[in-house]
Motif scaffolding. Structure first.
Motif, mmCIF file in Angstrom:
data_model
loop_
_atom_site.group_PDB
_atom_site.id
_atom_site.type_symbol
_atom_site.label_atom_id
_atom_site.label_comp_id
_atom_site.label_asym_id
_atom_site.label_seq_id
_atom_site.Cartn_x
_atom_site.Cartn_y
_atom_site.Cartn_z
ATOM 1 N N ILE A 129 0.851 -1.187 0.000
ATOM 2 C CA ILE A 129 0.000 0.000 0.000
ATOM 3 C C ILE A 129 0.890 1.241 0.000
ATOM 4 O O ILE A 129 1.618 1.486 0.975
ATOM 5 C CB ILE A 129 -0.913 0.001 1.231
ATOM 6 C CG1 ILE A 129 -1.804 -1.250 1.211
ATOM 7 C CG2 ILE A 129 -1.757 1.266 1.278
ATOM 8 C CD1 ILE A 129 -2.621 -1.434 2.467
ATOM 9 N N PRO A 130 0.874 2.041 -1.063
ATOM 10 C CA PRO A 130 1.734 3.236 -1.111
ATOM 11 C C PRO A 130 1.242 4.310 -0.151
ATOM 12 O O PRO A 130 0.041 4.538 -0.009
ATOM 13 C CB PRO A 130 1.614 3.687 -2.570
ATOM 14 C CG PRO A 130 0.289 3.157 -3.030
ATOM 15 C CD PRO A 130 0.095 1.858 -2.290
ATOM 16 N N THR A 131 2.190 4.974 0.510
ATOM 17 C CA THR A 131 1.822 6.023 1.472
ATOM 18 C C THR A 131 2.525 7.341 1.192
ATOM 19 O O THR A 131 2.356 8.292 1.951
ATOM 20 C CB THR A 131 2.164 5.575 2.905
ATOM 21 O OG1 THR A 131 3.577 5.359 3.010
ATOM 22 C CG2 THR A 131 1.428 4.301 3.282
ATOM 23 N N GLY A 132 3.316 7.412 0.122
ATOM 24 C CA GLY A 132 4.021 8.654 -0.192
ATOM 25 C C GLY A 132 5.481 8.402 -0.510
ATOM 26 O O GLY A 132 5.872 7.281 -0.848
ATOM 27 N N LEU B 238 3.229 0.394 2.990
ATOM 28 C CA LEU B 238 2.810 -0.441 4.106
ATOM 29 C C LEU B 238 2.557 -1.849 3.585
ATOM 30 O O LEU B 238 2.167 -2.030 2.422
ATOM 31 C CB LEU B 238 1.516 0.099 4.733
ATOM 32 C CG LEU B 238 1.609 1.413 5.505
ATOM 33 C CD1 LEU B 238 0.213 1.867 5.911
ATOM 34 C CD2 LEU B 238 2.499 1.252 6.734
ATOM 35 N N PRO B 239 2.768 -2.849 4.407
ATOM 36 C CA PRO B 239 2.461 -4.220 3.963
ATOM 37 C C PRO B 239 0.954 -4.405 3.836
ATOM 38 O O PRO B 239 0.191 -3.900 4.668
ATOM 39 C CB PRO B 239 3.029 -5.087 5.095
ATOM 40 C CG PRO B 239 3.009 -4.194 6.294
ATOM 41 C CD PRO B 239 3.286 -2.803 5.783
ATOM 42 N N ARG B 240 0.526 -5.062 2.784
ATOM 43 C CA ARG B 240 -0.907 -5.352 2.633
ATOM 44 C C ARG B 240 -1.234 -6.584 3.480
ATOM 45 O O ARG B 240 -0.806 -7.696 3.173
ATOM 46 C CB ARG B 240 -1.288 -5.584 1.180
ATOM 47 C CG ARG B 240 -2.814 -5.723 0.982
ATOM 48 C CD ARG B 240 -3.180 -5.757 -0.483
ATOM 49 N NE ARG B 240 -2.858 -4.510 -1.161
ATOM 50 C CZ ARG B 240 -3.640 -3.427 -1.170
ATOM 51 N NH1 ARG B 240 -4.769 -3.440 -0.511
ATOM 52 N NH2 ARG B 240 -3.263 -2.346 -1.837
ATOM 53 N N ILE B 241 -1.982 -6.364 4.540
ATOM 54 C CA ILE B 241 -2.343 -7.423 5.474
ATOM 55 C C ILE B 241 -3.858 -7.507 5.554
ATOM 56 O O ILE B 241 -4.535 -6.493 5.709
ATOM 57 C CB ILE B 241 -1.766 -7.144 6.882
ATOM 58 C CG1 ILE B 241 -0.259 -6.875 6.807
ATOM 59 C CG2 ILE B 241 -2.053 -8.321 7.811
ATOM 60 C CD1 ILE B 241 0.341 -6.377 8.110
ATOM 61 N N MET B 242 -4.368 -8.716 5.446
ATOM 62 C CA MET B 242 -5.809 -8.934 5.495
ATOM 63 C C MET B 242 -6.138 -9.873 6.656
ATOM 64 O O MET B 242 -5.428 -10.846 6.905
ATOM 65 C CB MET B 242 -6.314 -9.573 4.191
ATOM 66 C CG MET B 242 -5.765 -8.947 2.918
ATOM 67 S SD MET B 242 -6.271 -7.236 2.662
ATOM 68 C CE MET B 242 -8.024 -7.461 2.456
ATOM 69 N N SER B 243 -7.202 -9.564 7.349
ATOM 70 C CA SER B 243 -7.693 -10.459 8.391
ATOM 71 C C SER B 243 -8.542 -11.534 7.726
ATOM 72 O O SER B 243 -9.465 -11.235 6.971
ATOM 73 C CB SER B 243 -8.534 -9.666 9.400
ATOM 74 O OG SER B 243 -9.017 -10.517 10.413
ATOM 75 N N ALA B 244 -8.201 -12.799 7.988
ATOM 76 C CA ALA B 244 -8.902 -13.917 7.345
ATOM 77 C C ALA B 244 -9.788 -14.637 8.355
ATOM 78 O O ALA B 244 -9.504 -14.640 9.555
ATOM 79 C CB ALA B 244 -7.889 -14.893 6.749
#
Length: 220
Positions: free
Chosen positions: A148-151, A160-166
């Motif tokens: 995830i780009p933040t600047g 940022l790392p792309r993290i998903m709650s499963a």
């Protein structure tokens, strides 16, 4: 994967882990309401930043990657490190590197060669590799190929790392050969749904909103 050739990249990951104590990032995670263990977050962020460093913009990435595999057809498969070092790595190679880096840093994880559906209204999913993580019984999806780009900072992109709650039954569902499906996971930063699974990418058999069903066995 030739660990000797990617030793500098693995060292970069470890250096980042060593220089960002979990207690330093914990207040930000709490303020941003990111429900991820600080130590795990630091490790995934470190892997993401290391990969981002060697994955510069490359409009010909897909073509160059395909040629590398075509040249190896009928012979020895190319090593994952070749793609990482030549800036031709895509999701499969990035997830494989992440798997090695997580194992070395003590994160329990599994590499999944599956699919992703970014919007459940889409007719087709995409073939995609990602990592399944178990943090003290809590399942997470880590998608190293989609940071995830933040600047920008000193001319370098910050991500940022792309993290998903499963859901708790994620593994049980994707291991069921009779049930091709995408399973709803939620972005830990904003609760946006994204659907991961083992669908072949050709058609959407089913999109599931899975409910927690107790702990899963993580064998295999």
């Amino acid at each position: 994967i030739d660990e000797e050739r990617i030793a500098p990249l693995l060292a970069d990951v470890q250096d980042r882990i060593d220089t960002l104590p979990p207690e330093q990032i914990a207040p930000w995670l709490e303020q941003a309401k990111v429900a991820v263990d600080p130590a795990t977050f630091v490790k995934l962020w470190s892997i993401t930043m290391a990969l981002n460093k060697v994955a510069e913009e490359n409009p010909d990435r897909g073509l160059q990657r395909r040629k590398q595999y075509e040249l190896a057809a009928g012979g020895t498969s190319p090593s994952i490190d070749e793609f990482l070092l030549n800036n031709t790595a895509e999701c499969a190679e990035m997830a494989a590197f992440a798997q090695v880096a997580m194992q070395k840093s003590g994160v329990s994880s599994k590499l999944v060669n599956g699919s992703v559906l970014l919007d459940k209204n889409w007719e087709y999913g995409e073939e995609h590799s990602y990592n399944y993580i178990d943090v003290e019984g809590r399942p997470l999806i880590y998608d190293p190929a989609n940071p995830i780009p933040t600047g920008w900072d000193d001319g370098q992109p910050r991500v940022l790392p792309r993290i998903m709650s499963a859901p708790a039954d994620f593994l049980a569902n994707i291991r069921n050969p009779a049930q091709k499906c995408f399973i709803e996971c939620t972005d830990v930063y904003g609760n946006k749904p994204v659907y991961y699974g083992v669908n072949d990418g050709a058609s959407v058999f089913n999109v599931m909103s899975s409910e927690p069903a107790g702990e899963n066995s993580l064998e295999g």
